[in-house]
Design a protein around this motif. Sequence first.
Motif, PDB file in Angstrom:
ATOM      1  N   ARG A 187      -9.167  -9.130  21.135  1.00 17.79           N
ATOM      2  CA  ARG A 187      -8.983  -9.292  19.696  1.00 17.79           C
ATOM      3  C   ARG A 187      -8.689  -7.940  19.059  1.00 17.79           C
ATOM      4  O   ARG A 187      -9.151  -6.908  19.540  1.00 17.79           O
ATOM      5  N   MET A 188      -7.931  -7.971  17.985  1.00 18.19           N
ATOM      6  CA  MET A 188      -7.678  -6.777  17.199  1.00 18.19           C
ATOM      7  C   MET A 188      -8.607  -6.805  15.990  1.00 18.19           C
ATOM      8  O   MET A 188      -8.741  -7.837  15.323  1.00 18.19           O
ATOM      9  N   GLY A 189      -9.264  -5.678  15.716  1.00 15.48           N
ATOM     10  CA  GLY A 189     -10.305  -5.618  14.705  1.00 15.48           C
ATOM     11  C   GLY A 189      -9.786  -5.756  13.281  1.00 15.48           C
ATOM     12  O   GLY A 189      -8.607  -5.528  12.989  1.00 15.48           O
ATOM     13  N   ASP A 190     -10.703  -6.131  12.385  1.00 15.55           N
ATOM     14  CA  ASP A 190     -10.333  -6.240  10.974  1.00 15.55           C
ATOM     15  C   ASP A 190     -10.254  -4.849  10.360  1.00 15.55           C
ATOM     16  O   ASP A 190     -10.768  -3.873  10.906  1.00 15.55           O
ATOM     17  N   TYR A 191      -9.617  -4.760   9.185  1.00 12.94           N
ATOM     18  CA  TYR A 191      -9.505  -3.468   8.527  1.00 12.94           C
ATOM     19  C   TYR A 191      -9.237  -3.636   7.038  1.00 12.94           C
ATOM     20  O   TYR A 191      -8.741  -4.660   6.574  1.00 12.94           O
ATOM     21  N   TRP A 192      -9.614  -2.576   6.303  1.00 14.29           N
ATOM     22  CA  TRP A 192      -9.294  -2.428   4.886  1.00 14.29           C
ATOM     23  C   TRP A 192      -8.406  -1.205   4.737  1.00 14.29           C
ATOM     24  O   TRP A 192      -8.676  -0.163   5.329  1.00 14.29           O
ATOM     25  N   VAL A 193      -7.371  -1.306   3.941  1.00 12.97           N
ATOM     26  CA  VAL A 193      -6.513  -0.161   3.630  1.00 12.97           C
ATOM     27  C   VAL A 193      -6.398  -0.054   2.113  1.00 12.97           C
ATOM     28  O   VAL A 193      -6.110  -1.046   1.433  1.00 12.97           O
ATOM     29  N   THR A 194      -6.623   1.155   1.597  1.00 11.35           N
ATOM     30  CA  THR A 194      -6.564   1.406   0.152  1.00 11.35           C
ATOM     31  C   THR A 194      -5.321   2.223  -0.182  1.00 11.35           C
ATOM     32  O   THR A 194      -5.024   3.215   0.499  1.00 11.35           O
ATOM     33  N   ASN A 195      -4.604   1.808  -1.210  1.00 12.93           N
ATOM     34  CA  ASN A 195      -3.411   2.512  -1.677  1.00 12.93           C
ATOM     35  C   ASN A 195      -3.570   2.849  -3.164  1.00 12.93           C
ATOM     36  O   ASN A 195      -4.311   2.179  -3.888  1.00 12.93           O
ATOM     37  N   ALA A 196      -2.860   3.871  -3.612  1.00  9.71           N
ATOM     38  CA  ALA A 196      -2.940   4.267  -5.016  1.00  9.71           C
ATOM     39  C   ALA A 196      -1.585   4.787  -5.474  1.00  9.71           C
ATOM     40  O   ALA A 196      -0.700   5.077  -4.654  1.00  9.71           O
ATOM     41  N   ALA A 197      -1.420   4.903  -6.781  1.00  8.33           N
ATOM     42  CA  ALA A 197      -0.151   5.375  -7.333  1.00  8.33           C
ATOM     43  C   ALA A 197      -0.374   6.028  -8.689  1.00  8.33           C
ATOM     44  O   ALA A 197      -1.313   5.695  -9.416  1.00  8.33           O
ATOM     45  N   ILE A 198       0.495   6.996  -9.005  1.00  8.41           N
ATOM     46  CA  ILE A 198       0.588   7.598 -10.334  1.00  8.41           C
ATOM     47  C   ILE A 198       2.065   7.546 -10.718  1.00  8.41           C
ATOM     48  O   ILE A 198       2.928   7.918  -9.923  1.00  8.41           O
ATOM     49  N   PHE A 199       2.358   7.085 -11.929  1.00  7.47           N
ATOM     50  CA  PHE A 199       3.766   6.966 -12.328  1.00  7.47           C
ATOM     51  C   PHE A 199       3.913   7.255 -13.816  1.00  7.47           C
ATOM     52  O   PHE A 199       2.958   7.159 -14.608  1.00  7.47           O
ATOM     53  N   TYR A 200       5.120   7.629 -14.178  1.00 10.80           N
ATOM     54  CA  TYR A 200       5.441   7.916 -15.580  1.00 10.80           C
ATOM     55  C   TYR A 200       6.829   7.385 -15.847  1.00 10.80           C
ATOM     56  O   TYR A 200       7.782   7.697 -15.120  1.00 10.80           O
ATOM     57  N   GLU A 201       6.961   6.558 -16.881  1.00 14.82           N
ATOM     58  CA  GLU A 201       8.238   5.913 -17.169  1.00 14.82           C
ATOM     59  C   GLU A 201       8.590   6.029 -18.645  1.00 14.82           C
ATOM     60  O   GLU A 201       7.745   5.800 -19.516  1.00 14.82           O
ATOM     61  N   GLN A 202       9.827   6.404 -18.902  1.00 17.77           N
ATOM     62  CA  GLN A 202      10.409   6.392 -20.229  1.00 17.77           C
ATOM     63  C   GLN A 202      11.713   5.605 -20.156  1.00 17.77           C
ATOM     64  O   GLN A 202      12.063   5.059 -19.103  1.00 17.77           O
ATOM     65  N   ASP A 203      12.442   5.542 -21.258  1.00 22.42           N
ATOM     66  CA  ASP A 203      13.645   4.713 -21.298  1.00 22.42           C
ATOM     67  C   ASP A 203      14.665   5.118 -20.245  1.00 22.42           C
ATOM     68  O   ASP A 203      15.301   4.270 -19.620  1.00 22.42           O
ATOM     69  N   ASP A 204      14.864   6.420 -20.039  1.00 21.92           N
ATOM     70  CA  ASP A 204      15.918   6.879 -19.133  1.00 21.92           C
ATOM     71  C   ASP A 204      15.392   7.723 -17.986  1.00 21.92           C
ATOM     72  O   ASP A 204      16.164   8.398 -17.298  1.00 21.92           O
ATOM     73  N   GLY A 206      12.116   8.102 -14.829  1.00 21.97           N
ATOM     74  CA  GLY A 206      10.929   7.602 -14.159  1.00 21.97           C
ATOM     75  C   GLY A 206      10.494   8.530 -13.040  1.00 21.97           C
ATOM     76  O   GLY A 206      11.331   9.116 -12.341  1.00 21.97           O
ATOM     77  N   LEU A 207       9.190   8.701 -12.895  1.00 23.91           N
ATOM     78  CA  LEU A 207       8.619   9.553 -11.854  1.00 23.91           C
ATOM     79  C   LEU A 207       7.421   8.826 -11.262  1.00 23.91           C
ATOM     80  O   LEU A 207       6.595   8.282 -11.990  1.00 23.91           O
ATOM     81  N   SER A 208       7.320   8.804  -9.938  1.00 19.98           N
ATOM     82  CA  SER A 208       6.206   8.092  -9.306  1.00 19.98           C
ATOM     83  C   SER A 208       5.761   8.784  -8.029  1.00 19.98           C
ATOM     84  O   SER A 208       6.571   9.393  -7.316  1.00 19.98           O
ATOM     85  N   LEU A 209       4.473   8.694  -7.759  1.00 20.73           N
ATOM     86  CA  LEU A 209       3.866   9.170  -6.519  1.00 20.73           C
ATOM     87  C   LEU A 209       3.014   8.038  -5.954  1.00 20.73           C
ATOM     88  O   LEU A 209       2.224   7.430  -6.681  1.00 20.73           O
ATOM     89  N   TYR A 210       3.197   7.759  -4.651  1.00 22.04           N
ATOM     90  CA  TYR A 210       2.442   6.701  -3.990  1.00 22.04           C
ATOM     91  C   TYR A 210       1.593   7.308  -2.882  1.00 22.04           C
ATOM     92  O   TYR A 210       2.084   8.115  -2.083  1.00 22.04           O
ATOM     93  N   PHE A 211       0.319   6.915  -2.844  1.00 25.06           N
ATOM     94  CA  PHE A 211      -0.633   7.410  -1.848  1.00 25.06           C
ATOM     95  C   PHE A 211      -1.025   6.227  -0.967  1.00 25.06           C
ATOM     96  O   PHE A 211      -1.839   5.387  -1.365  1.00 25.06           O
ATOM     97  N   ASN A 212      -0.431   6.157   0.211  1.00 21.14           N
ATOM     98  CA  ASN A 212      -0.660   5.045   1.124  1.00 21.14           C
ATOM     99  C   ASN A 212      -1.774   5.379   2.112  1.00 21.14           C
ATOM    100  O   ASN A 212      -1.833   6.502   2.618  1.00 21.14           O
ATOM    101  N   ASN A 213      -2.626   4.388   2.388  1.00 19.48           N
ATOM    102  CA  ASN A 213      -3.787   4.580   3.265  1.00 19.48           C
ATOM    103  C   ASN A 213      -4.592   5.780   2.782  1.00 19.48           C
ATOM    104  O   ASN A 213      -4.768   6.780   3.483  1.00 19.48           O
TER     105      ASN A 213
END
Length: 247
Positions: A187-204, A206-213
């Motif tokens: 069997r393959m074990g269970d797991y939890w993975v947490t992700n997060a993001a910071i973003f900034y958006e205006q009309d024209d 956009g800026l984003s950072l993604y933090f995976n695992n």
Amino acid sequence: HSSHTVDACPPRFRGGNQPTPQLSLYGSYSRSFTPSPFTDTAGNLLEPEAGEGFEVGLKAELFDQRLIATLAYFDITRQNVAAVDPNSLTGFDFLATGEQRSQGIELDIAGEILPGWNVIANYAYTDARITRDNTFPVGNGLAGIPENSASLWTTYTLQSGDWAGLGFGIGVNYMGDRPGDLDNSFRMGDYWVTNAAIFYEQDDFGLSLYFNNLFDTNYVQGLPLNRVRGIEPGEPFTVTGSITFRF
């Protein structure tokens, strides 16, 4: 639903009914037929895979349509599913299994709780087993499919002030333990993975950072064929970014 989708060809039926403005009922039925690219030990192509499935569910619009919730029951049967021949000397010879069945429930919730605060949540219970076969024991669980899986992703974007358009997101994915092969020899074990993001958006702009695992969890993913093939380590902690300009 990624865990139980049937690649369907006609005939196919989908219907629905709306007993109240906030609640609707739906159902669908599909059949599939897929030629197999795999060969057996003699080099012969396996018989095409066939499938049949249906789904029934409820869809509700809650809190003045700010949240949409869907509860579904699904039942899918597949025949001639390709699997690695346990007697293969190379690990590249396949055989067609008899019949596999996946059935369960899935709950999806999505919407905007408050202005700027969005949420997407999912839970699935899946009973996936061999129902007829001459090689693998009937009743064995299907490789790589957990009984329980869930995910939650929520974001909040500032609505006013100098930092309007700045947002933050966080989410978790859960995958329950699952059989590693059709023999259920491991069997393959269970797991939890947490992700997060910071973003900034205006009309024209956009800026984003993604933090995976985010917590650099060690886990195993993939849909295994045996103890060697198809078992993949999950990605470690990674950071990705993007910049968008609109003209």
